[in-house]
Design a protein around this motif. Structure first.
Motif, PDB file in Angstrom:
ATOM      1  N   GLU A  35       0.886  -1.241   0.086  1.00  0.00           N
ATOM      2  CA  GLU A  35      -0.003  -0.218   0.045  1.00  0.00           C
ATOM      3  C   GLU A  35       0.833   1.040   0.115  1.00  0.00           C
ATOM      4  O   GLU A  35       0.487   2.241  -0.598  1.00  0.00           O
ATOM      5  CB  GLU A  35      -0.959   0.071   1.242  1.00  0.00           C
ATOM      6  N   ASP A  36       1.948   1.285   0.822  1.00  0.00           N
ATOM      7  CA  ASP A  36       2.702   2.491   0.858  1.00  0.00           C
ATOM      8  C   ASP A  36       3.508   2.704  -0.366  1.00  0.00           C
ATOM      9  O   ASP A  36       3.467   3.753  -0.730  1.00  0.00           O
ATOM     10  CB  ASP A  36       3.831   2.189   2.155  1.00  0.00           C
ATOM     11  N   ALA A  37       3.874   1.584  -1.242  1.00  0.00           N
ATOM     12  CA  ALA A  37       4.504   1.746  -2.249  1.00  0.00           C
ATOM     13  C   ALA A  37       3.552   2.313  -3.434  1.00  0.00           C
ATOM     14  O   ALA A  37       4.017   3.181  -4.230  1.00  0.00           O
ATOM     15  CB  ALA A  37       5.361   0.446  -2.742  1.00  0.00           C
ATOM     16  N   TYR A  38       2.418   1.992  -3.360  1.00  0.00           N
ATOM     17  CA  TYR A  38       1.430   2.480  -4.261  1.00  0.00           C
ATOM     18  C   TYR A  38       1.077   3.993  -4.131  1.00  0.00           C
ATOM     19  O   TYR A  38       0.640   4.855  -5.068  1.00  0.00           O
ATOM     20  CB  TYR A  38       0.335   1.552  -4.424  1.00  0.00           C
ATOM     21  N   VAL A  40       3.243   6.151  -2.771  1.00  0.00           N
ATOM     22  CA  VAL A  40       4.351   6.981  -3.234  1.00  0.00           C
ATOM     23  C   VAL A  40       4.444   6.876  -4.774  1.00  0.00           C
ATOM     24  O   VAL A  40       4.564   7.989  -5.405  1.00  0.00           O
ATOM     25  CB  VAL A  40       5.694   6.204  -2.979  1.00  0.00           C
ATOM     26  N   ARG A  41       3.991   5.943  -5.519  1.00  0.00           N
ATOM     27  CA  ARG A  41       3.811   5.980  -6.924  1.00  0.00           C
ATOM     28  C   ARG A  41       2.638   7.099  -7.217  1.00  0.00           C
ATOM     29  O   ARG A  41       2.782   7.763  -8.397  1.00  0.00           O
ATOM     30  CB  ARG A  41       3.454   4.571  -7.382  1.00  0.00           C
ATOM     31  N   ILE A  45       2.898  10.403  -9.800  1.00  0.00           N
ATOM     32  CA  ILE A  45       2.441  10.642 -11.002  1.00  0.00           C
ATOM     33  C   ILE A  45       1.585  12.083 -10.924  1.00  0.00           C
ATOM     34  O   ILE A  45       1.538  12.750 -11.698  1.00  0.00           O
ATOM     35  CB  ILE A  45       1.286   9.370 -11.222  1.00  0.00           C
ATOM     36  N   LEU A  46       0.895  12.245  -9.717  1.00  0.00           N
ATOM     37  CA  LEU A  46       0.400  13.524  -9.314  1.00  0.00           C
ATOM     38  C   LEU A  46       1.147  14.785  -9.585  1.00  0.00           C
ATOM     39  O   LEU A  46       0.903  15.773 -10.223  1.00  0.00           O
ATOM     40  CB  LEU A  46      -0.185  13.587  -7.908  1.00  0.00           C
ATOM     41  N   ASP A  47       2.396  14.729  -9.156  1.00  0.00           N
ATOM     42  CA  ASP A  47       3.668  15.653  -9.452  1.00  0.00           C
ATOM     43  C   ASP A  47       3.643  15.957 -10.829  1.00  0.00           C
ATOM     44  O   ASP A  47       4.145  17.447 -10.958  1.00  0.00           O
ATOM     45  CB  ASP A  47       4.711  15.367  -8.883  1.00  0.00           C
ATOM     46  N   ARG A  75      -3.549   3.639 -15.166  1.00  0.00           N
ATOM     47  CA  ARG A  75      -2.948   2.267 -15.067  1.00  0.00           C
ATOM     48  C   ARG A  75      -2.569   2.209 -13.612  1.00  0.00           C
ATOM     49  O   ARG A  75      -2.787   1.184 -13.150  1.00  0.00           O
ATOM     50  CB  ARG A  75      -1.456   2.393 -15.754  1.00  0.00           C
ATOM     51  N   LEU A  76      -2.160   3.333 -12.763  1.00  0.00           N
ATOM     52  CA  LEU A  76      -1.793   2.977 -11.379  1.00  0.00           C
ATOM     53  C   LEU A  76      -3.252   2.577 -10.804  1.00  0.00           C
ATOM     54  O   LEU A  76      -3.281   1.674  -9.982  1.00  0.00           O
ATOM     55  CB  LEU A  76      -1.542   4.364 -10.957  1.00  0.00           C
ATOM     56  N   CYS A  77      -4.472   3.273 -11.223  1.00  0.00           N
ATOM     57  CA  CYS A  77      -5.856   2.818 -10.633  1.00  0.00           C
ATOM     58  C   CYS A  77      -6.339   1.471 -10.737  1.00  0.00           C
ATOM     59  O   CYS A  77      -6.580   0.750 -10.015  1.00  0.00           O
ATOM     60  CB  CYS A  77      -6.975   4.021 -11.205  1.00  0.00           C
ATOM     61  N   GLU A  78      -5.994   1.157 -12.112  1.00  0.00           N
ATOM     62  CA  GLU A  78      -6.273  -0.416 -12.316  1.00  0.00           C
ATOM     63  C   GLU A  78      -5.442  -1.380 -11.681  1.00  0.00           C
ATOM     64  O   GLU A  78      -5.665  -2.485 -11.270  1.00  0.00           O
ATOM     65  CB  GLU A  78      -6.068  -0.521 -14.056  1.00  0.00           C
ATOM     66  N   ASP A  79      -4.158  -1.111 -11.507  1.00  0.00           N
ATOM     67  CA  ASP A  79      -3.250  -1.780 -10.631  1.00  0.00           C
ATOM     68  C   ASP A  79      -3.681  -1.909  -9.288  1.00  0.00           C
ATOM     69  O   ASP A  79      -3.620  -3.098  -8.844  1.00  0.00           O
ATOM     70  CB  ASP A  79      -1.610  -1.072 -10.638  1.00  0.00           C
ATOM     71  N   GLU A  80      -4.196  -0.755  -8.666  1.00  0.00           N
ATOM     72  CA  GLU A  80      -4.804  -0.847  -7.268  1.00  0.00           C
ATOM     73  C   GLU A  80      -5.928  -1.696  -7.420  1.00  0.00           C
ATOM     74  O   GLU A  80      -6.084  -2.237  -6.510  1.00  0.00           O
ATOM     75  CB  GLU A  80      -5.129   0.708  -6.929  1.00  0.00           C
TER      76      GLU A  80
END
Length: 163
Positions: A35-38, A40-41, A45-47, A75-80
């Motif tokens: 969870e913490d790694a995601y 950070v990711r 991305i938001l930056d 892609r991050l959302c789908e991975d989550e």
């Protein structure tokens, strides 16, 4: 039965409880690490989003790099969602992530790119879980959750990982 037998049984029981306790702690720590790694990711991305998007303002055009960040966000959302489906995101974390994803899907610049993907104009064979989340009404009871525990060991798995 003598005292040595009972001392042995008690010692073995204590050792077994210690082993189970440490295994549960390790499994929960692994979920937290993922969870913490995601998270950070997500911030990385938001930056890279356009400045107006960071304060929920509508913009007009994204640069190629900003559009890439939007696609990386999707892609991050789908991975989550996939991680939640596999049981590697806790219920408490999912309760926070789900509404955040839904809100972002409706804000510029994500909304513009998501509309093309959602309607099948881009990536028609991808983002199945994200499409399902977006298609579920906000007030659905129960709210959308891709996690489906296995029938027989699901209860054990949920408790083991703290889900």
């Amino acid at each position: 039965m003598n005292a040595q037998f009972w001392v042995g049984v008690i010692a073995a029981s204590v050792a077994l409880l210690a082993l189970i306790s440490s295994s549960v702690s390790a499994a929960r720590a692994r979920v937290k690490t993922i969870e913490d790694a995601y998270i950070v990711r997500y911030w990385h991305i938001l930056d890279r989003f356009p400045a107006p998007a960071l304060v929920a303002m509508d913009g007009t055009v994204c640069t190629a790099e900003e559009l890439r960040a939007v696609r990386l966000y999707l892609r991050l959302c789908e991975d989550e969602l996939e991680l939640r489906a596999l049981g590697w995101v806790s219920r408490e974390t999912w309760k926070q992530w789900r509404p955040g994803i839904r809100v972002q899907l409706n804000q510029w610049p994500v909304a513009a790119e998501w509309a093309l993907i959602r309607d099948g104009h881009r990536a028609p064979h991808q983002f199945h879980l994200l499409r399902a989340l977006d298609a579920t009404p906000d007030d659905a009871v129960p709210p959308y959750d891709p996690y489906r525990p296995r029938r027989y060991i699901g209860c054990l798995t949920r408790r083991w990982r703290g889900l």
